[in-house]
Write a protein that holds these residues in place. Structure first.
Motif, PDB file in Angstrom:
ATOM      1  N   VAL A  48     -18.776  -9.964  11.456  1.00 27.77           N
ATOM      2  CA  VAL A  48     -19.537 -10.482  12.511  1.00 27.77           C
ATOM      3  C   VAL A  48     -19.882  -9.548  13.873  1.00 27.77           C
ATOM      4  CG1 VAL A  48     -19.546 -12.329  14.495  1.00 27.77           C
ATOM      5  CG2 VAL A  48     -19.191 -12.937  12.159  1.00 27.77           C
ATOM      6  N   LEU A  49     -18.585  -8.870  14.090  1.00 27.11           N
ATOM      7  CA  LEU A  49     -18.722  -7.902  15.175  1.00 27.11           C
ATOM      8  C   LEU A  49     -19.469  -6.715  14.925  1.00 27.11           C
ATOM      9  CD1 LEU A  49     -14.826  -7.640  16.253  1.00 27.11           C
ATOM     10  CD2 LEU A  49     -16.672  -8.233  17.534  1.00 27.11           C
ATOM     11  N   ARG A  50     -19.481  -6.373  13.493  1.00 24.50           N
ATOM     12  CA  ARG A  50     -20.653  -5.324  13.128  1.00 24.50           C
ATOM     13  C   ARG A  50     -22.014  -5.736  13.396  1.00 24.50           C
ATOM     14  NH1 ARG A  50     -16.588  -4.504   9.141  1.00 24.50           N
ATOM     15  NH2 ARG A  50     -17.766  -5.615   7.619  1.00 24.50           N
ATOM     16  N   MET A  51     -22.300  -6.827  12.953  1.00 26.42           N
ATOM     17  CA  MET A  51     -23.691  -7.555  13.118  1.00 26.42           C
ATOM     18  C   MET A  51     -23.732  -7.853  14.635  1.00 26.42           C
ATOM     19  SD  MET A  51     -23.995 -10.231  10.031  1.00 26.42           S
ATOM     20  CE  MET A  51     -24.419  -9.676   8.553  1.00 26.42           C
ATOM     21  N   ARG A  52     -23.106  -8.275  15.379  1.00 26.30           N
ATOM     22  CA  ARG A  52     -23.196  -8.390  16.984  1.00 26.30           C
ATOM     23  C   ARG A  52     -23.697  -7.013  17.549  1.00 26.30           C
ATOM     24  NH1 ARG A  52     -18.830 -12.726  18.252  1.00 26.30           N
ATOM     25  NH2 ARG A  52     -20.141 -14.461  17.594  1.00 26.30           N
ATOM     26  N   ARG A  53     -23.034  -5.881  17.130  1.00 23.48           N
ATOM     27  CA  ARG A  53     -23.119  -4.527  17.503  1.00 23.48           C
ATOM     28  C   ARG A  53     -24.818  -4.081  17.192  1.00 23.48           C
ATOM     29  NH1 ARG A  53     -18.521  -2.145  15.398  1.00 23.48           N
ATOM     30  NH2 ARG A  53     -17.190  -3.440  16.180  1.00 23.48           N
TER      31      ARG A  53
ATOM     32  N   ALA B 257     -27.249  -6.255  16.220  1.00 21.90           N
ATOM     33  CA  ALA B 257     -28.160  -6.856  16.911  1.00 21.90           C
ATOM     34  C   ALA B 257     -28.518  -6.523  18.263  1.00 21.90           C
ATOM     35  CB  ALA B 257     -27.681  -8.362  17.072  1.00 21.90           C
ATOM     36  N   ALA B 258     -27.485  -6.089  18.876  1.00 24.62           N
ATOM     37  CA  ALA B 258     -27.722  -5.468  20.119  1.00 24.62           C
ATOM     38  C   ALA B 258     -28.170  -4.109  20.287  1.00 24.62           C
ATOM     39  CB  ALA B 258     -26.209  -5.321  21.028  1.00 24.62           C
ATOM     40  N   ASP B 259     -28.062  -3.197  19.275  1.00 28.94           N
ATOM     41  CA  ASP B 259     -28.954  -2.060  19.273  1.00 28.94           C
ATOM     42  C   ASP B 259     -30.404  -2.409  18.950  1.00 28.94           C
ATOM     43  OD1 ASP B 259     -26.425  -0.678  19.764  1.00 28.94           O
ATOM     44  OD2 ASP B 259     -26.286  -0.213  17.464  1.00 28.94           O
ATOM     45  N   ILE B 260     -30.526  -3.314  18.043  1.00 29.35           N
ATOM     46  CA  ILE B 260     -32.051  -3.834  17.754  1.00 29.35           C
ATOM     47  C   ILE B 260     -32.699  -4.195  18.859  1.00 29.35           C
ATOM     48  CG2 ILE B 260     -33.368  -5.186  16.105  1.00 29.35           C
ATOM     49  CD1 ILE B 260     -31.231  -4.756  13.795  1.00 29.35           C
ATOM     50  N   GLU B 261     -31.830  -5.038  19.665  1.00 32.38           N
ATOM     51  CA  GLU B 261     -32.492  -5.767  20.800  1.00 32.38           C
ATOM     52  C   GLU B 261     -32.878  -4.737  21.932  1.00 32.38           C
ATOM     53  OE1 GLU B 261     -29.389  -8.666  21.718  1.00 32.38           O
ATOM     54  OE2 GLU B 261     -30.720 -10.334  21.082  1.00 32.38           O
TER      55      GLU B 261
ATOM     56  N   PHE C  94     -35.935  -9.379  12.934  1.00 34.55           N
ATOM     57  CA  PHE C  94     -34.770  -8.709  12.613  1.00 34.55           C
ATOM     58  C   PHE C  94     -33.758  -9.108  13.283  1.00 34.55           C
ATOM     59  CE2 PHE C  94     -33.104  -4.095  11.310  1.00 34.55           C
ATOM     60  CZ  PHE C  94     -32.397  -4.619  10.304  1.00 34.55           C
ATOM     61  N   VAL C  95     -33.845  -9.069  14.836  1.00 32.66           N
ATOM     62  CA  VAL C  95     -32.826  -9.550  15.583  1.00 32.66           C
ATOM     63  C   VAL C  95     -32.328 -11.077  15.248  1.00 32.66           C
ATOM     64  CG1 VAL C  95     -32.176 -10.204  18.102  1.00 32.66           C
ATOM     65  CG2 VAL C  95     -33.730  -8.161  17.573  1.00 32.66           C
ATOM     66  N   ARG C  96     -33.255 -11.950  15.225  1.00 30.75           N
ATOM     67  CA  ARG C  96     -33.039 -13.370  14.629  1.00 30.75           C
ATOM     68  C   ARG C  96     -32.387 -13.457  13.474  1.00 30.75           C
ATOM     69  NH1 ARG C  96     -38.140 -14.284  16.868  1.00 30.75           N
ATOM     70  NH2 ARG C  96     -39.241 -14.174  14.503  1.00 30.75           N
ATOM     71  N   TYR C  97     -32.569 -12.626  12.577  1.00 31.82           N
ATOM     72  CA  TYR C  97     -31.740 -12.608  11.318  1.00 31.82           C
ATOM     73  C   TYR C  97     -30.286 -12.262  11.587  1.00 31.82           C
ATOM     74  CZ  TYR C  97     -29.275 -10.000   7.612  1.00 31.82           C
ATOM     75  OH  TYR C  97     -28.389  -9.588   6.742  1.00 31.82           O
ATOM     76  N   TYR C  98     -30.071 -11.223  12.282  1.00 30.05           N
ATOM     77  CA  TYR C  98     -28.673 -10.949  12.646  1.00 30.05           C
ATOM     78  C   TYR C  98     -28.066 -12.085  13.805  1.00 30.05           C
ATOM     79  CZ  TYR C  98     -28.139  -6.228  10.919  1.00 30.05           C
ATOM     80  OH  TYR C  98     -28.392  -4.992  10.183  1.00 30.05           O
TER      81      TYR C  98
END
Length: 158
Positions: A105-110, A112-116, A136-140
């Protein structure tokens, strides 16, 4: 299970579990030996010394060393001491599987933040790319929400 299949011996079932887990973990990008160490500790449910791991899995102490460090970092196993013994012992960490999910989850949050950040940089005039990157962000976000719920579910179980 095929009703005509002959049941395996406990030793064969254990060996198969250890090897299968090694392959599964390797397919997820981690060393096969790490998967085998995890499987042995999980199956046996006991504290096992560094030397015992190397002997049981028939691998070098160097392979065991790098594998246990990796598994400790992911909070899947825990280093413990035996009174009166100078060796390090290892066992499955409490809440190992929720810990594994939460690390993902932590890796996915990072991610998502990068993609945002990228989404914020795409000009409004680029509707197609903005829409696809937003998906892609919604996926994360959906994955982190579902995985957080899964970790909480596992933590509630005895």
């Amino acid at each position: 299970m095929d009703s005509t299949a002959k049941p395996k011996s406990a030793a064969q079932a254990r060996a198969d579990f250890i090897e299968k887990t090694g392959v599964i973990v390797q397919s997820e990008g981690l060393p096969r030996i790490a998967g085998r160490v995890l499987a042995l500790l999980l199956y046996d449910g006991e504290r096992v010394s560094f030397g015992q791991l190397a002997k049981a899995l028939q691998v070098s102490r160097g392979s065991i060393s790098s594998s246990v460090r990796l598994l400790e970092t992911q909070q899947l196993i825990k280093r413990v001491a035996e009174p009166g013994d100078r060796q390090d012992y290892f066992q499955i960490a409490p809440s190992a599987f929720p810990n594994l999910i939460e690390a993902s989850v932590l890796r996915m949050r990072r991610a998502a933040a990068d993609i945002e950040e990228t989404l914020d940089e795409i000009p409004e005039t680029e509707a197609g790319p903005r829409q696809r990157v937003a998906e892609f962000v919604r996926y994360y976000h959906a994955m982190t929400e579902a995985m957080t719920e899964a970790a909480q579910h596992l933590r509630r179980r005895p």
